[in-house]
Design a protein around this motif. Structure first.
Motif, PDB file in Angstrom:
ATOM      1  N   UNK A   1       1.371  -1.340  -8.329  1.00  0.00           N
ATOM      2  CA  UNK A   1       1.173  -1.666  -6.921  1.00  0.00           C
ATOM      3  C   UNK A   1      -0.110  -2.444  -6.698  1.00  0.00           C
ATOM      4  N   UNK A   2      -1.183  -2.040  -7.389  1.00  0.00           N
ATOM      5  CA  UNK A   2      -2.458  -2.765  -7.251  1.00  0.00           C
ATOM      6  C   UNK A   2      -2.337  -4.182  -7.809  1.00  0.00           C
ATOM      7  N   UNK A   3      -1.610  -4.338  -8.902  1.00  0.00           N
ATOM      8  CA  UNK A   3      -1.398  -5.683  -9.458  1.00  0.00           C
ATOM      9  C   UNK A   3      -0.672  -6.539  -8.424  1.00  0.00           C
TER      10      UNK A   3
ATOM     11  N   UNK B   1       3.250   8.781  -4.943  1.00  0.00           N
ATOM     12  CA  UNK B   1       3.121   9.348  -6.292  1.00  0.00           C
ATOM     13  C   UNK B   1       4.327   9.094  -7.188  1.00  0.00           C
ATOM     14  N   UNK B   2       5.462   8.749  -6.586  1.00  0.00           N
ATOM     15  CA  UNK B   2       6.651   8.468  -7.389  1.00  0.00           C
ATOM     16  C   UNK B   2       6.613   7.046  -7.968  1.00  0.00           C
ATOM     17  N   UNK B   3       5.700   6.215  -7.470  1.00  0.00           N
ATOM     18  CA  UNK B   3       5.582   4.836  -7.927  1.00  0.00           C
ATOM     19  C   UNK B   3       4.414   4.714  -8.910  1.00  0.00           C
TER      20      UNK B   3
ATOM     21  N   UNK C   1       0.830  -1.209   0.000  1.00  0.00           N
ATOM     22  CA  UNK C   1       0.000   0.000   0.000  1.00  0.00           C
ATOM     23  C   UNK C   1       0.859   1.252   0.000  1.00  0.00           C
ATOM     24  N   UNK C   2       1.988   1.204   0.674  1.00  0.00           N
ATOM     25  CA  UNK C   2       2.887   2.363   0.687  1.00  0.00           C
ATOM     26  C   UNK C   2       3.296   2.727  -0.736  1.00  0.00           C
ATOM     27  N   UNK C   3       3.552   1.717  -1.570  1.00  0.00           N
ATOM     28  CA  UNK C   3       3.898   1.969  -2.973  1.00  0.00           C
ATOM     29  C   UNK C   3       2.681   2.461  -3.763  1.00  0.00           C
TER      30      UNK C   3
END
Length: 147
Positions: free
Chosen positions: A64-66, A57-59, A51-53
């Protein structure tokens, strides 16, 4: 619950089952149990790190959801999460339609059950086209002095 709201929106059985918020609360408690079981399993806190990723906004948030949906326990938690929120919205649509006598609600309920928010948009469209205006969904404006 969906069948009651779609097929028999004005029946006393539907009113007894879906009128009170109790079914949604009961399902929410079941969901909480699923979350606690998933979090206590080995690797259960892994989604917190991902979740942090997702919210960085830089990620790449989609990547991340995948990654989140590759975590079995997250999927076990997320599926009832979505189903319960869709039911919560469906119940609000059903209650509003009864209060304001809006027709064709079954279509919005089926769409809400199937894909969520577009069902609410269909309900708003039905309300506008039928001359009922934008649904309040329980909101009643208060005098600004009350805030």
């Amino acid at each position: 619950m969906w069948v009651l709201m779609v097929a028999a929106p004005r029946s006393s059985l539907t009113a007894r089952v879906m009128g009170p918020i109790a079914p949604v609360i009961a399902l929410s408690l079941a969901h909480l149990a699923i979350v606690l079981l998933a979090a206590s399993a080995p690797g259960g806190t892994e989604p917190v790190k991902i979740f942090a990723d997702v919210f960085d906004p830089a990620q790449n948030q989609l990547d991340g959801m995948v990654r989140l949906f590759e975590v079995r326990d997250f999927v076990a938690e997320e599926w009832p999460h979505v189903l319960i929120w869709d039911l919560f919205v469906g119940r609000a649509i059903w209650l509003d339609s009864l209060e304001r006598d809006v027709g064709f609600t079954w279509a919005a309920l089926l769409l809400t059950n199937g894909i969520g928010p577009p069902g609410l948009l269909l309900y708003v469209t039905i309300c506008l086209l039928s001359g009922r205006g934008v649904p309040s969904m329980g909101y009643r404006p208060r005098d600004r002095a009350e805030y």
